[in-house]
Design a protein around this motif. Structure first.
Motif, PDB file in Angstrom:
ATOM      1  N   ASP A 128       0.803  -1.209   0.000  1.00 53.39           N
ATOM      2  CA  ASP A 128       0.000   0.000   0.000  1.00 53.39           C
ATOM      3  C   ASP A 128       0.849   1.278   0.000  1.00 53.39           C
ATOM      4  N   GLU A 129       2.106   1.161  -0.435  1.00 51.49           N
ATOM      5  CA  GLU A 129       2.986   2.322  -0.557  1.00 51.49           C
ATOM      6  C   GLU A 129       2.762   2.966  -1.918  1.00 51.49           C
ATOM      7  N   ILE A 130       2.771   4.276  -1.964  1.00 52.52           N
ATOM      8  CA  ILE A 130       2.637   4.981  -3.240  1.00 52.52           C
ATOM      9  C   ILE A 130       3.933   4.815  -4.017  1.00 52.52           C
ATOM     10  N   ILE A 131       3.808   4.319  -5.235  1.00 52.58           N
ATOM     11  CA  ILE A 131       4.984   4.119  -6.088  1.00 52.58           C
ATOM     12  C   ILE A 131       4.991   5.074  -7.285  1.00 52.58           C
ATOM     13  N   ALA A 132       3.864   5.738  -7.501  1.00 49.92           N
ATOM     14  CA  ALA A 132       3.741   6.718  -8.579  1.00 49.92           C
ATOM     15  C   ALA A 132       2.467   7.509  -8.353  1.00 49.92           C
ATOM     16  N   GLY A 133       2.438   8.717  -8.867  1.00 44.66           N
ATOM     17  CA  GLY A 133       1.214   9.482  -8.690  1.00 44.66           C
ATOM     18  C   GLY A 133       1.227  10.827  -9.379  1.00 44.66           C
ATOM     19  N   LEU A 134       0.036  11.385  -9.439  1.00 44.19           N
ATOM     20  CA  LEU A 134      -0.185  12.695 -10.020  1.00 44.19           C
ATOM     21  C   LEU A 134      -1.049  13.496  -9.069  1.00 44.19           C
ATOM     22  N   ALA A 135      -0.707  14.753  -8.880  1.00 45.65           N
ATOM     23  CA  ALA A 135      -1.522  15.687  -8.109  1.00 45.65           C
ATOM     24  C   ALA A 135      -1.828  16.872  -9.007  1.00 45.65           C
ATOM     25  N   GLY A 136      -3.078  17.259  -9.046  1.00 43.37           N
ATOM     26  CA  GLY A 136      -3.464  18.378  -9.885  1.00 43.37           C
ATOM     27  C   GLY A 136      -4.753  19.008  -9.423  1.00 43.37           C
ATOM     28  N   VAL A 137      -5.208  19.971 -10.205  1.00 40.14           N
ATOM     29  CA  VAL A 137      -6.449  20.677  -9.914  1.00 40.14           C
ATOM     30  C   VAL A 137      -7.242  20.796 -11.206  1.00 40.14           C
ATOM     31  N   LEU A 138      -8.513  20.438 -11.126  1.00 34.58           N
ATOM     32  CA  LEU A 138      -9.439  20.636 -12.230  1.00 34.58           C
ATOM     33  C   LEU A 138     -10.124  21.975 -11.974  1.00 34.58           C
ATOM     34  N   VAL A 149       7.089   9.134 -10.641  1.00 33.16           N
ATOM     35  CA  VAL A 149       7.175   7.677 -10.703  1.00 33.16           C
ATOM     36  C   VAL A 149       8.473   7.292  -9.997  1.00 33.16           C
ATOM     37  N   ARG A 150       8.364   6.308  -9.114  1.00 33.43           N
ATOM     38  CA  ARG A 150       9.558   5.857  -8.403  1.00 33.43           C
ATOM     39  C   ARG A 150      10.644   5.500  -9.419  1.00 33.43           C
ATOM     40  N   ARG A 173      10.206   4.358 -17.178  1.00 32.81           N
ATOM     41  CA  ARG A 173      10.320   3.782 -18.522  1.00 32.81           C
ATOM     42  C   ARG A 173       9.564   2.460 -18.657  1.00 32.81           C
ATOM     43  N   GLN A 174       8.472   2.338 -17.889  1.00 34.82           N
ATOM     44  CA  GLN A 174       7.603   1.163 -17.972  1.00 34.82           C
ATOM     45  C   GLN A 174       6.164   1.583 -18.276  1.00 34.82           C
ATOM     46  N   ASN A 175       5.993   2.791 -18.808  1.00 34.81           N
ATOM     47  CA  ASN A 175       4.692   3.356 -19.186  1.00 34.81           C
ATOM     48  C   ASN A 175       3.789   3.694 -18.008  1.00 34.81           C
ATOM     49  N   ILE A 176       4.312   3.685 -16.806  1.00 33.95           N
ATOM     50  CA  ILE A 176       3.499   4.018 -15.631  1.00 33.95           C
ATOM     51  C   ILE A 176       3.106   5.494 -15.679  1.00 33.95           C
ATOM     52  N   GLY A 177       4.067   6.370 -15.952  1.00 33.78           N
ATOM     53  CA  GLY A 177       3.759   7.794 -16.073  1.00 33.78           C
ATOM     54  C   GLY A 177       2.770   8.057 -17.194  1.00 33.78           C
ATOM     55  N   SER A 178       2.929   7.356 -18.297  1.00 39.00           N
ATOM     56  CA  SER A 178       2.001   7.499 -19.425  1.00 39.00           C
ATOM     57  C   SER A 178       0.596   7.083 -19.027  1.00 39.00           C
ATOM     58  N   ASP A 179       0.490   5.966 -18.310  1.00 38.17           N
ATOM     59  CA  ASP A 179      -0.827   5.478 -17.865  1.00 38.17           C
ATOM     60  C   ASP A 179      -1.494   6.469 -16.921  1.00 38.17           C
ATOM     61  N   ILE A 180      -0.715   7.002 -15.990  1.00 41.15           N
ATOM     62  CA  ILE A 180      -1.275   7.966 -15.036  1.00 41.15           C
ATOM     63  C   ILE A 180      -1.719   9.225 -15.764  1.00 41.15           C
ATOM     64  N   LEU A 181      -0.901   9.709 -16.685  1.00 41.09           N
ATOM     65  CA  LEU A 181      -1.250  10.911 -17.443  1.00 41.09           C
ATOM     66  C   LEU A 181      -2.506  10.667 -18.282  1.00 41.09           C
ATOM     67  N   PHE A 217      15.900  18.770 -16.390  1.00 37.53           N
ATOM     68  CA  PHE A 217      16.427  17.492 -15.914  1.00 37.53           C
ATOM     69  C   PHE A 217      15.310  16.522 -15.548  1.00 37.53           C
ATOM     70  N   GLN A 218      14.073  16.962 -15.667  1.00 39.24           N
ATOM     71  CA  GLN A 218      12.945  16.095 -15.338  1.00 39.24           C
ATOM     72  C   GLN A 218      12.389  15.430 -16.600  1.00 39.24           C
ATOM     73  N   ALA A 219      11.356  16.012 -17.207  1.00 44.13           N
ATOM     74  CA  ALA A 219      10.670  15.261 -18.251  1.00 44.13           C
ATOM     75  C   ALA A 219      10.184  16.058 -19.463  1.00 44.13           C
ATOM     76  N   PRO A 220      10.905  17.065 -19.943  1.00 45.56           N
ATOM     77  CA  PRO A 220      10.370  17.786 -21.105  1.00 45.56           C
ATOM     78  C   PRO A 220      10.212  16.897 -22.341  1.00 45.56           C
ATOM     79  N   LYS A 221      11.135  15.974 -22.566  1.00 41.57           N
ATOM     80  CA  LYS A 221      11.023  15.081 -23.727  1.00 41.57           C
ATOM     81  C   LYS A 221       9.807  14.174 -23.607  1.00 41.57           C
ATOM     82  N   PHE A 222       9.528  13.694 -22.401  1.00 38.67           N
ATOM     83  CA  PHE A 222       8.360  12.845 -22.142  1.00 38.67           C
ATOM     84  C   PHE A 222       7.079  13.585 -22.516  1.00 38.67           C
TER      85      PHE A 222
END
Length: 137
Positions: free
Chosen positions: A46-56, A68-69, A74-82, A104-109
């Motif tokens: 039950d540990e958070i291994i990936a996540g997104l926080a935002g506001v609608l 993403v931990r 590079r296992q499509n987890i970030g893509s799935d969450i997005l 250094f984070q994710a502009p290419k992603f």
């Protein structure tokens, strides 16, 4: 009247100024609802291994954080969450997404996910680049 300059601001002072700006802004903004959005992936412990926080907010999803931990990247987890965030945003009635990331984070992603560069904050905080991206849904 006196002016105070400090590097040790109190939480209540920041909140006070924030609320005063919000009160003023509300006179001009359309009545757009907003709600928090959280999307979390957890492991068997039950540990958070990936996540997104935002506001609608109105027609926009503002993505504040996407993580993403490191060993799971590079296992499509970030893509799935997005993708889940985009689906939820559409359900809410959003038409656009706005987010920011450092070089250094994710502009290419984000570019691969169809986001367009809107602005680059050069020399941030000193020599880095801070990117702002948007995407139409």
């Amino acid at each position: 009247m006196k002016t105070e300059v400090t590097n040790n601001r109190n939480t209540w002072e920041k909140e006070y100024i924030y609320q005063k700006v919000q009160d003023y802004n509300q006179m001009f903004f359309e009545k757009a609802g907003f709600k928090d959005l959280g999307i979390y992936m957890r492991n068997e412990k039950d540990e958070i291994i990936a996540g997104l926080a935002g506001v609608l907010r109105g027609k926009w999803l503002l993505v504040q954080l996407l993580w993403v931990r490191e060993d799971l990247r590079r296992q499509n987890i970030g893509s799935d969450i997005l993708q889940k965030a985009e689906a939820e945003a559409k359900t809410y009635g959003c038409k656009h997404i706005l987010l920011d990331t450092f070089e250094f984070q994710a502009p290419k992603f984000y570019k691969k996910k169809g986001f367009k560069e809107v602005f680059v904050y050069e020399e941030h905080p000193i020599t880095g680049k801070h990117y702002y991206f948007s995407k139409d849904l």
